[in-house]
Structures are given as C-alpha cells and as structure tokens.
Design a protein around this motif. Structure first.
Motif, PDB file in Angstrom:
ATOM      1  N   TRP A 154     -31.910  -8.549 -42.431  1.00  0.00           N
ATOM      2  CA  TRP A 154     -32.661  -9.778 -42.152  1.00  0.00           C
ATOM      3  C   TRP A 154     -33.997  -9.794 -42.901  1.00  0.00           C
ATOM      4  O   TRP A 154     -34.347 -10.793 -43.532  1.00  0.00           O
ATOM      5  CB  TRP A 154     -32.896  -9.904 -40.631  1.00  0.00           C
ATOM      6  N   ILE A 155     -34.716  -8.660 -42.864  1.00  0.00           N
ATOM      7  CA  ILE A 155     -36.037  -8.625 -43.536  1.00  0.00           C
ATOM      8  C   ILE A 155     -35.842  -8.809 -45.049  1.00  0.00           C
ATOM      9  O   ILE A 155     -36.620  -9.506 -45.712  1.00  0.00           O
ATOM     10  CB  ILE A 155     -36.789  -7.303 -43.228  1.00  0.00           C
ATOM     11  N   SER A 156     -34.782  -8.206 -45.577  1.00  0.00           N
ATOM     12  CA  SER A 156     -34.496  -8.361 -47.013  1.00  0.00           C
ATOM     13  C   SER A 156     -34.204  -9.825 -47.349  1.00  0.00           C
ATOM     14  O   SER A 156     -34.624 -10.337 -48.399  1.00  0.00           O
ATOM     15  CB  SER A 156     -33.301  -7.495 -47.418  1.00  0.00           C
ATOM     16  N   SER A 157     -33.495 -10.511 -46.442  1.00  0.00           N
ATOM     17  CA  SER A 157     -33.173 -11.923 -46.711  1.00  0.00           C
ATOM     18  C   SER A 157     -34.437 -12.784 -46.677  1.00  0.00           C
ATOM     19  O   SER A 157     -34.573 -13.751 -47.418  1.00  0.00           O
ATOM     20  CB  SER A 157     -32.146 -12.437 -45.699  1.00  0.00           C
ATOM     21  N   VAL A 158     -35.383 -12.422 -45.800  1.00  0.00           N
ATOM     22  CA  VAL A 158     -36.679 -13.128 -45.749  1.00  0.00           C
ATOM     23  C   VAL A 158     -37.409 -12.919 -47.073  1.00  0.00           C
ATOM     24  O   VAL A 158     -37.980 -13.850 -47.654  1.00  0.00           O
ATOM     25  CB  VAL A 158     -37.537 -12.617 -44.560  1.00  0.00           C
ATOM     26  N   LYS A 270     -31.517 -18.021 -29.229  1.00  0.00           N
ATOM     27  CA  LYS A 270     -32.880 -18.576 -29.227  1.00  0.00           C
ATOM     28  C   LYS A 270     -33.891 -17.623 -29.872  1.00  0.00           C
ATOM     29  O   LYS A 270     -34.825 -18.067 -30.537  1.00  0.00           O
ATOM     30  CB  LYS A 270     -33.295 -18.864 -27.774  1.00  0.00           C
ATOM     31  N   TYR A 271     -33.685 -16.292 -29.702  1.00  0.00           N
ATOM     32  CA  TYR A 271     -34.739 -15.354 -30.112  1.00  0.00           C
ATOM     33  C   TYR A 271     -34.356 -14.407 -31.254  1.00  0.00           C
ATOM     34  O   TYR A 271     -35.240 -13.845 -31.885  1.00  0.00           O
ATOM     35  CB  TYR A 271     -35.210 -14.522 -28.900  1.00  0.00           C
ATOM     36  N   GLU A 272     -33.069 -14.196 -31.513  1.00  0.00           N
ATOM     37  CA  GLU A 272     -32.686 -13.269 -32.580  1.00  0.00           C
ATOM     38  C   GLU A 272     -32.915 -13.927 -33.942  1.00  0.00           C
ATOM     39  O   GLU A 272     -32.350 -14.977 -34.231  1.00  0.00           O
ATOM     40  CB  GLU A 272     -31.219 -12.858 -32.409  1.00  0.00           C
ATOM     41  N   PRO A 273     -33.761 -13.335 -34.808  1.00  0.00           N
ATOM     42  CA  PRO A 273     -34.071 -13.986 -36.091  1.00  0.00           C
ATOM     43  C   PRO A 273     -32.951 -13.898 -37.123  1.00  0.00           C
ATOM     44  O   PRO A 273     -32.838 -14.758 -37.992  1.00  0.00           O
ATOM     45  CB  PRO A 273     -35.321 -13.248 -36.577  1.00  0.00           C
ATOM     46  N   SER A 274     -32.092 -12.858 -37.043  1.00  0.00           N
ATOM     47  CA  SER A 274     -31.077 -12.696 -38.093  1.00  0.00           C
ATOM     48  C   SER A 274     -29.837 -13.536 -37.791  1.00  0.00           C
ATOM     49  O   SER A 274     -29.375 -13.600 -36.649  1.00  0.00           O
ATOM     50  CB  SER A 274     -30.675 -11.223 -38.229  1.00  0.00           C
ATOM     51  N   LYS A 275     -29.296 -14.170 -38.814  1.00  0.00           N
ATOM     52  CA  LYS A 275     -28.113 -15.018 -38.656  1.00  0.00           C
ATOM     53  C   LYS A 275     -26.919 -14.177 -38.197  1.00  0.00           C
ATOM     54  O   LYS A 275     -26.172 -14.589 -37.306  1.00  0.00           O
ATOM     55  CB  LYS A 275     -27.808 -15.697 -40.001  1.00  0.00           C
ATOM     56  N   GLU A 276     -26.776 -12.991 -38.790  1.00  0.00           N
ATOM     57  CA  GLU A 276     -25.664 -12.106 -38.435  1.00  0.00           C
ATOM     58  C   GLU A 276     -25.721 -11.732 -36.953  1.00  0.00           C
ATOM     59  O   GLU A 276     -24.717 -11.735 -36.248  1.00  0.00           O
ATOM     60  CB  GLU A 276     -25.720 -10.834 -39.301  1.00  0.00           C
ATOM     61  N   GLY A 281     -23.765 -12.015 -31.493  1.00  0.00           N
ATOM     62  CA  GLY A 281     -24.283 -11.838 -30.132  1.00  0.00           C
ATOM     63  C   GLY A 281     -25.064 -10.556 -29.968  1.00  0.00           C
ATOM     64  O   GLY A 281     -24.983  -9.892 -28.928  1.00  0.00           O
ATOM     65  N   TYR A 282     -25.830 -10.178 -31.015  1.00  0.00           N
ATOM     66  CA  TYR A 282     -26.637  -8.952 -30.966  1.00  0.00           C
ATOM     67  C   TYR A 282     -28.116  -9.323 -30.923  1.00  0.00           C
ATOM     68  O   TYR A 282     -28.562 -10.207 -31.664  1.00  0.00           O
ATOM     69  CB  TYR A 282     -26.418  -8.091 -32.217  1.00  0.00           C
TER      70      TYR A 282
END
Length: 1002
Positions: A154-158, A270-276, A281-282
């Motif tokens: 996720w951070i890499s995608s940002v 609502k709160y998980e920033p990563s699409k994956e 559901g993680y």
C-alpha cells in the motif's frame, strides 16, 4: 511510589514496529531475570535459536539441551504478574506489573516466569513468541522475506501515485507532505529529520528519495508500538486482523455486544487504506490505528450522544445547566461588550439564564453586559436573541431568572416584550394545586419558564412590594447604583413589582428561604429558593441530609458569592452532591470548575438536563452527601485505568520551557462525593517528543458512580510559567471500556487538533470481577471476614419487627452474590487473567492452551446442558485440573444464585413494602410513641436507611442474577466459537435462561 517503566526506555534506533524487529531482538538475545518458585531471581541471558524453534538461557546448571523451551511446546505467553509465583507477596513490590511476563509450556503447563528491564523488552519478547507460536511451524524462515506485506504494497502504491514523472524518485518536500497528509498531527520538522537520518545511514543524500527509503521512513514514523503490540495479540494472520480477529477484539476487549461479521467488514472498508486489505477483509496496522483514533471507537459512550435518560420525572429530579449573569458581564472571553455570550451559553446547552433588568436611559429596560455603564443592551434585543436561540441545542425547557432592578413602568414594558416576542413558548399556565411535584422536562418541551417574584394574592393593585434577596446586588454596587432605601439593621430589602411581570411567573416562583422545617411544612412545589454559595456551603457541611431531602421536591439555585469579583467559579460538585439542581456558573471563566460543569452536562445528549442519582430521588432513602465509604445499596465499582501513551501534545501556552520538547505527565482525577475524590499521576515521560509513552496503571474506587466525573489533565514537568498542556472531562457513566483515545481539549474547552491520550479502561465490581459498569454488582474479594449489611433499630416496636424479618434474607443475598464473586475471581486468576476479564476471555484462554497441544483437546464443554460442565477426557495436567475445579465451583455457585435469587428477592421486597406501608403513618406513630428531637431524627434516619438497604440489596441481587445468566451465555457462545464445545445446539440467549426479575419501583 509504585515503580514504573515506559516504552521510551528503549533506544530510538530499536523502535519495535514490526514482528521482524521483535524476532531480530530475540535472535540477538538479552538479559532477563528468571524467577523461581522460592521467589528468588537470577539474571540469565535468553536468546532465540537461529532456527527459531527454541528459546535458550545461560548460564545454567542444567544440560544445555534442558536449559531451553521448544516453541512448539508453548501453550501461552502472559503479560504481567499472572502466575502464582509472580503474584507471591515476596515479589509484589520489587518490579512493576508491565515488566513481568510468563511462558506457559509443556504437557504439565509449567511456567517460566521472567522479569525484563523495561516494558519495551517485554513487548518485543511477547510479540515475537506469540508470532512464532502461531506461525513458527509453517514459516521458520526469517520474517520479512518473500512476498511484500499488505502494508508495504500500500505504501509503495501511494509513492507510485506521487511519482508523477515515473522516475522512481520523488522530491523530499513532496515525500514530507505525503506523510503529513497521511498523519495530520505529525510535525513537518520530525518528518524532515527522519529523511535526513535515513539518507545519511544509506549514504544517499540529495533532494529526492526512492520508494524503499520512503517506505522505511513511513514505517518508522507512523507505527505506534503500543498499537502494533495490540494487533499482534489478536491477530491470527501475521500482521493484520482478519474479520474473525476483529470480531474477537471488539467483543472481548472493547465490550461491544451484538457484533457481526458484517459490522467488522464495514469497519475494514471504512478504515483500511489498502485496496487489497479492503477486498480481502483484512485490517492492517494503519487501518487499525485509524479505527482506534476514530469517533466509532470514542471513549465517550455513543448512547449519551443523544438523550437517553428518562425525561418524564419531575423537574426537581434533574441537574440543570445554569449560567450566572456575570458570565455575560466580563469582557475577557466573550470578546466585545455585546450579547454573544447568551448565544454561546445557549449553544452549549445551558437551560437557565439570569437577566438583571435596569432602568434604561430611553424609557425602556436594559441589561448590562459588562460593569461599564456604556455596555448596556436593550432588554428587547436580548429577548429577541433568546427567542431565536432558545432551543437550537436542546428542546427541553429554558428557565429565565429575572432579577428586577428597574422601575414599575419599565417592568410593564419588559412584560409586554416577553409576551409579544416569546408568544406561545412562554409557559403561563397556573400550577396544578392537586399535584405534589413539578411537571417533567418532557411535558415542558419547547417552553420558556420565568423565575421571579410574584405579588401576594391579597394585593389587588397594579403594582406592590415584594421582598428581594441578595442576588444581583454585586453588579449594582459595581455600577454605583446600590439601592439607597435598603432597610436599616439588615433584614430583606423591599422592591416594587408590577402586576404584568408578576403574572408571567408560574412554576418557578422565587421565595425567601427560612429553614428546612418551614419548607417541609409550608413550601409549595412551584416555589423555589436561591442560595448564595456561602449559605448553601454551610448547609452542605452542617445538614447535608436535610438539603438532599429538600431538593427532592423543590428546585434550588446556587449563585456565586459577590466576593468573586474576578468571575471565578465555585465547585459545582459541592452542591450537586446535595442534590442542588441549578448551580449558576460563570461560563466565560475557564479552569477546573468549568471543566467539571461542561464535562458533566456533555451526557444525556448535552440537552442541559441530567437525571440525578436514584438515591437522591426516592421519597424514602438514606443518603449522606459527606459519606466517607460505600453507600447502602449502591454497588461500589473499581475503575482500572491504564494510561498508555500521548499523541501530538502541544507545548503549554505562554510557557518559557527550556526546549522545544515537552516532558509531560498525566493526572487522572475523580470528582464526586468526598469518598470518591482522588487523584493519581503517572511518571514524567522524559525527552519523549510529542508522542510520550507512559504505560502506567491507575486504580480508583467509585462509591457513587452516578455522580462521579473523571478528568484527565496533561501537564509539563519541564516548564517555566504555564504548565498546563490539555484536559478532558467525562462523566463516569459515559466511559466506554477497552482501548480508547481521549480527545484532549484546551483550557477553554476547545478541541486540540490530533492531540489525544491512548488509554485502556476496565470497570469491575469492588474488589472482585464482573462487568460492574451500569449493570454490575458489588462483589467483594474473598479471604476476609464477610461483611453483612443489616437494618437499624428505629425504636418503634411495630416497625422494627417488620424490618427484623429481613435479617436472614439480607445474609442469604450477600452469600449468594459473594460466593459467585469469589469463585469468579479464583477461576480468572487460574486462567492468568485479571478480575476485569469477561467469561468469554476465560473460555478462549483455556481453549488456546488445548489447541496448542499436539494431542487432541483433552477437555470439552458440554453445551447441551443449561449449566455446561467442563469435562476431562483422560488424564490431564495439574494446572488444568485446578482450572476445572475452579470452573465447577463457579458454575455451581452461579446455579445456586440463579435458582435461589427469586425467592430471596421476594422476601426483601416484601419487607421493604411492609416498611413503606408505615411511611404515611410515620408522623402519627412518632407522636403516639412520644419521639422528639434527637430520638425522632434518629428514628427517621434509621427508617430511611432500612428502606434504602432493602431496595439496594434486592437491586444488587437482581443484577447478580442477570450477570450470572450473561456468563452462561458467554460460556455457550465462546465454547461454540473456539471449538471445545460439543452438543452446541442448545445455546441459550442471555435473557432467556429464566425470566428476569421485575424492576423495583422507586
């Protein structure tokens, strides 16, 4: 003073922000103290084997193959003093709870008890061990290798989105802004410094950063170790929470009821920033941190964000948010000399405002907004404003306290203005002479009541003389307009009152106070008295019971002493504890007293009305406002408060501190009845930056929870001048259990952006277990002489005989409750849990031991039975046998309680009702028995005590039965979800094992 440690004691370069960092520390090894059963401690060097299959220690007299524990044999890792060895008296003061941990291992459930130099080291070992126990068999390779984690991806995608040129690098300034956008409270200078450090360490200086460096900077800056530790504790899937993990966390730790997997998926999306993560559901560490910081996880009970109390009680049964006229005089907070103070007060839910009317220079009355004669405002302008804003924050009645200092002609104009402007809102109906109490806030919704003087019925003229109290004359003195016609030799002043103004007064007729006996005999329910804080303070100290009794039927208003020329505030708790409804505050003066008032009226939807404790409302009840211990029939509770960390703390305003870094500490204060008032502070977090770690446990006993307020104050130890950093005040009844963030506020009560305290809240019964909070019981820890609550002799034979019939049922009720409490505490201790743990946690803990065995589970729960037995299959180790015995005792005592409660309850209520039958005849019986003076007072007190004790003990028994049924439901629920239950189709619903007891009428 209790010894303490903090996360910050670990060097900064060893910040624990991933499982890999924990295991890395374990592979290097460190010194820990090994505690033996004889309570002696030995320093040993502990290290994780390179293959990550065993933990070894040296030096040791044992063979090197024996001085080790295999990871696969570990059943559980416990934090704190949770084994008999660590709980032993010889060790209790030698090291703090957070520096101890135990490894339960082997088929015999032996414990290796260890003490570390700091809580950081404990966290690293516990996280690492729990990770290896869960995944060691499946992934013996070093963590961090192979597929990138959810978070890294996720951070890499940002980073990729910010890399507009697709060069693999972005400018440092853009990287700083990116991290700041993801963590709004973080200082720009902190982020810039971190990039410089990493660039220097990797020998890649320059104005740009690559993706790997950005990911490293983000992980180091934005990982909170205390939240990461929590996530690993509940995670069954490496470094994120699955839906089942999240559900377990919400139910077990946060005390949420009725949580579904759908609700958990909503939280993830609502709160998980990563699409994956959202798709699978993680909830990874960043989403978990966001959730814990969100309003959905607030420390303030969401139930109290709207009106949730019974609003159909008489008006005298509520505390009413009240403002003093001087709150609209001073110029230091409300700004210009205008009437914005009224808007501010009404916007905060204030339901009682004082208006002092003076003769205006142009023939119409005015209201002064500051002590300067130039700052007067036409009365009609103020009334227009009140009409506009009266019900924006609350629909419940507004009381306008009129203090008349103007001539009769201008009074007539004022009355016409009120009628014309307020119209239908004005409550003018005469009081119901048949009623005994004032109408309720619900009946008076949307109405404005006028409190003021009324002409006597004998007066037939258009105006007449009425007595006047002291209130309002301080302004007259400051304006130099003191009444020259004040009576000689003291006595009450007389003022002229017009009929038109008199006729506006209905339910709040102001009368002078004579004494309590006169009020009891002659005061009518619609008449109310105002007391200066000095007079009310004297009553509160000398005759608190009489003041409480007076306030059951009549409204009382307490106004500040005229000596408070600086508009400072009195302590509202001094008068709330005696049931005084309207304590007039100077809203513009910030500080402790205003914090208490603002925090208190935040409950019940901030509607300005708070229902008083039941013990202050019941017609017959014993309550001493100055009680130094628990009250009869009111379950005392324990507040276990762990102050873990602070986030984005600002520097004190106006401070001349030596450096940029604050050195904060936290004071937790309880304000309430004298028996509850207490204060504990944490240690100072030295050189900790804006995000200190305190990691300190505090404990308070609360004897009257309904009147207690908790205030957090953050102060700076390294200051010159101002030490105040922030505060937050919350009613005890609004606290939510579990891990919560406290939203800090400034001295003036304004929110401080992103400044929070991270805490853990648990509420239990006094010296015992159970939920406690608003639905608990007063269990007392065993191993002491059992205390029985008893009735008191009144000196009237017929009445004493009735109360004597309750002696045995009172003992039985206490035994039923306390036997269950003692059994619960023993069972929880053997499970390695605190009294604050719930039954579901106990069953899950036992199942965890069994499921970490290589053999099949040796213990099962038979869920086909209403009281499920825990049955052993074949031989079991000694610890498990003790757990089974404690469980069996707990089930049997619960069964006895559930099956016997109704009969004992019936006897208590029968005795209480028989006693109440005497209540109406009490004065006739007193006269017949010839009771007078002190003997009469004692008889009345004993009668009220007995009624309170019988109702209270019956209430506690009702709660105890509900709690025992809830525990059975939790056992069924946990047994099914964790795999040790069998025949599980008969899982009962909590209410439904047996019909609940009827509620006890007031």
């Amino acid at each position: 003073k209790k010894k303490t440690v903090s996360f910050s004691s670990m060097p900064n370069d060893r910040k624990i922000n991933s499982t890999a960092a924990c295991i890395s520390l374990m592979l290097e090894g460190c010194e820990l103290k090994k505690v033996r059963s004889n309570s002696r401690m030995y320093s040993r060097f502990f290290v994780l084997d390179a293959d990550m299959r065993s933990v070894r220690w040296e030096p040791s007299k044992k063979d090197s193959e024996k001085a080790k524990i295999e990871i696969k044999s570990v059943k559980e890792v416990r934090v704190g003093k949770k084994t008999p060895v660590l709980r032993s008296n010889g060790l209790s003061d030698q090291f703090p709870d957070e520096c101890a941990f135990s490894i339960i291992y082997g088929d015999n459930y032996e414990s290796l008890d260890l003490v570390a130099s700091s809580a950081d080291v404990v966290s690293a070992w516990v996280m690492g061990l729990r990770y290896l126990v869960s995944y060691g068999k499946h992934s013996p390779e070093a963590p961090g290798t192979g597929h990138p984690s959810l978070r890294t991806s996720w951070i890499s995608s940002v980073f990729d989105l910010a890399d507009l040129e697709k060069s693999g690098h972005i400018p440092v300034s853009r990287a700083v802004q990116l991290i700041k956008a993801l963590n709004p409270g973080m200082k720009t200078s902190t982020i810039e410094l971190k990039f410089k450090e990493l660039q220097k360490a990797s020998e890649r200086p320059g104005t740009e950063v690559a993706c790997d460096l950005f990911v490293e900077a983000y992980c180091e800056l934005c990982t909170r170790p205390e939240i990461f530790f929590l996530l690993v504790q509940f995670s069954s899937n490496k470094e994120y929470l699955g839906v089942k993990d999240l559900l377990m966390f919400l139910e077990v730790e946060q005390g949420m009821e009725g949580v579904t997997e759908e609700k958990c998926l909503e939280i993830v999306s609502k709160y998980e920033p990563s699409k994956e993560g959202r798709e699978k559901g993680y909830l990874a560490i960043d989403g978990f941190t966001r959730y814990l910081l969100s309003a959905d996880c607030s420390i303030f009970d969401p139930q109290h964000r709207k009106v949730c109390q019974d609003m159909a009680q008489p008006l005298s049964h509520y505390y009413i948010s009240s403002a003093h006229s001087t709150c609209l005089l001073e110029d230091n907070f409300w700004g210009r000399s205008d009437i914005s103070g009224y808007i501010s007060a009404l916007g905060l839910g204030c339901r009682s405002i004082e208006l002092v009317l003076w003769d205006g220079p142009e023939g119409e009355p005015v209201v002064y907004t500051s002590p300067s004669a130039a700052s007067c405002v036409p009365f009609r302008a103020v009334v227009g404003l009140i009409d506009q804003h009266a019900f924006t924050a609350s629909a419940y009645p507004l009381i306008l306290c009129l203090v008349v200092r103007c001539s009769a002609p201008q009074q007539r104009l004022a009355a016409q203005c009120l009628r014309k402007t307020l119209g239908e809102k004005l409550y003018l109906e005469p009081p119901n002479p048949v009623a005994s109490y004032l109408p309720s806030p619900e009946e008076l919704k949307g109405r404005i009541l006028i409190k003021g003087k009324k002409l006597p019925p004998t007066c037939e003229d258009s105006e007449g003389e009425v007595s006047d109290e002291e209130e309002g004359w301080e302004l007259a003195r400051r304006l130099g307009q003191e009444d020259r016609e004040a009576p000689e030799g003291g006595g009450l002043r007389r003022v002229r009152l017009s009929r038109e103004l008199s006729e506006l007064v209905s339910l709040c007729q102001a009368v002078p106070f004579q004494d309590f006996e006169s009020s009891r005999r002659g005061q009518r329910y619609w008449e109310m008295c105002s007391f200066s804080e000095v007079e009310a303070g004297r009553f509160a100290n000398e005759c608190p019971a009489e003041l409480v009794s007076y306030n059951k039927r009549f409204l009382s208003r307490i106004y500040p002493s005229p000596m408070r020329i600086d508009a400072s505030n009195m302590n509202p708790q001094d008068f709330w504890k005696c049931g005084c409804q309207m304590v007039a505050m100077n809203y513009q003066t910030p500080g402790l007293m205003m914090d208490l008032n603002a925090g208190w009226f935040r409950q019940n939807g901030a509607c300005g009305y708070v229902l008083r404790p039941a013990i202050m409302r019941e017609e017959v009840s014993y309550f001493s406002a100055n009680a130094k211990d628990s009250l009869p029939g009111v379950p005392a509770q324990l507040l276990h408060l762990k102050v873990i960390s602070g986030q984005n703390l600002p520097k004190p305003k106006g401070s001349g501190a030596k450096g940029e870094v604050v050195e904060p500490y936290v004071c937790a204060e309880i304000h309430g009845i004298p028996a509850d008032c207490a204060e504990h502070r944490t240690k100072t977090a030295l050189q900790s930056g804006d995000n200190p770690i305190f990691d300190e446990s505090l404990e308070f006993q609360i004897n009257l929870p309904e009147l207690a307020v908790l205030r957090f104050v953050v102060l700076d130890d390294d200051y010159i001048g101002d030490e105040f950093i922030a505060q937050y005040t919350i009613p005890f009844e609004c606290l939510q259990p579990g891990y919560r963030h406290v939203p800090l506020q400034s001295l003036a009560g304004e929110p401080l952006p992103h400044a929070t305290l991270f805490v853990h809240v648990a509420i239990t019964d006094r010296r015992g277990g159970g939920k406690g909070h608003r639905r608990g019981l007063a269990g007392r820890r065993g191993r002491r002489v059992r205390e029985y609550t008893s009735t008191k002799a009144t000196g009237i034979k017929a009445i004493d005989e009735v109360f004597r019939t309750a002696t045995q049922p009172l003992r039985e009720a206490t035994d039923l409750r306390e036997n269950v409490q003692n059994a619960l505490v023993s069972f929880k201790e053997l499970c390695g849990l605190t009294p604050a743990a719930n039954m579901k946690q106990c069953i899950l803990t036992v199942s965890t031991w069994l499921l970490h065995s290589d053999s099949a589970p040796s213990v099962t729960l038979n869920l086909a039975e209403q009281y499920p037995p825990m049955e052993a299959q074949g031989p079991i180790p000694d610890l498990l046998r003790k757990v089974l015995t404690a469980y069996e005792t707990m089930i049997q005592t619960s069964r006895t309680l559930i099956e016997s409660a109704d009969a004992v309850y019936g006897k208590l209520i029968q005795a209480q009702q028989a006693g109440m039958d005497f209540h109406k005849e009490l004065h006739r019986i007193e006269t017949k028995e010839g009771l007078r003076g002190r003997k009469l007072q004692k008889a009345l007190e004993s009668f009220a005590w007995n009624i309170t004790v019988l109702k209270g003990q019956a209430d506690l028994l009702k709660h105890a039965k509900a709690e025992a049924l809830d525990n059975l439901w939790q056992i069924h629920n946990a047994g099914q979800s964790c795999g040790i239950g069998r025949n599980g189709s008969a899982s009962p619903e909590p209410s439904r094992l047996q019909a609940p007891l009827e509620p006890i009428p007031e």
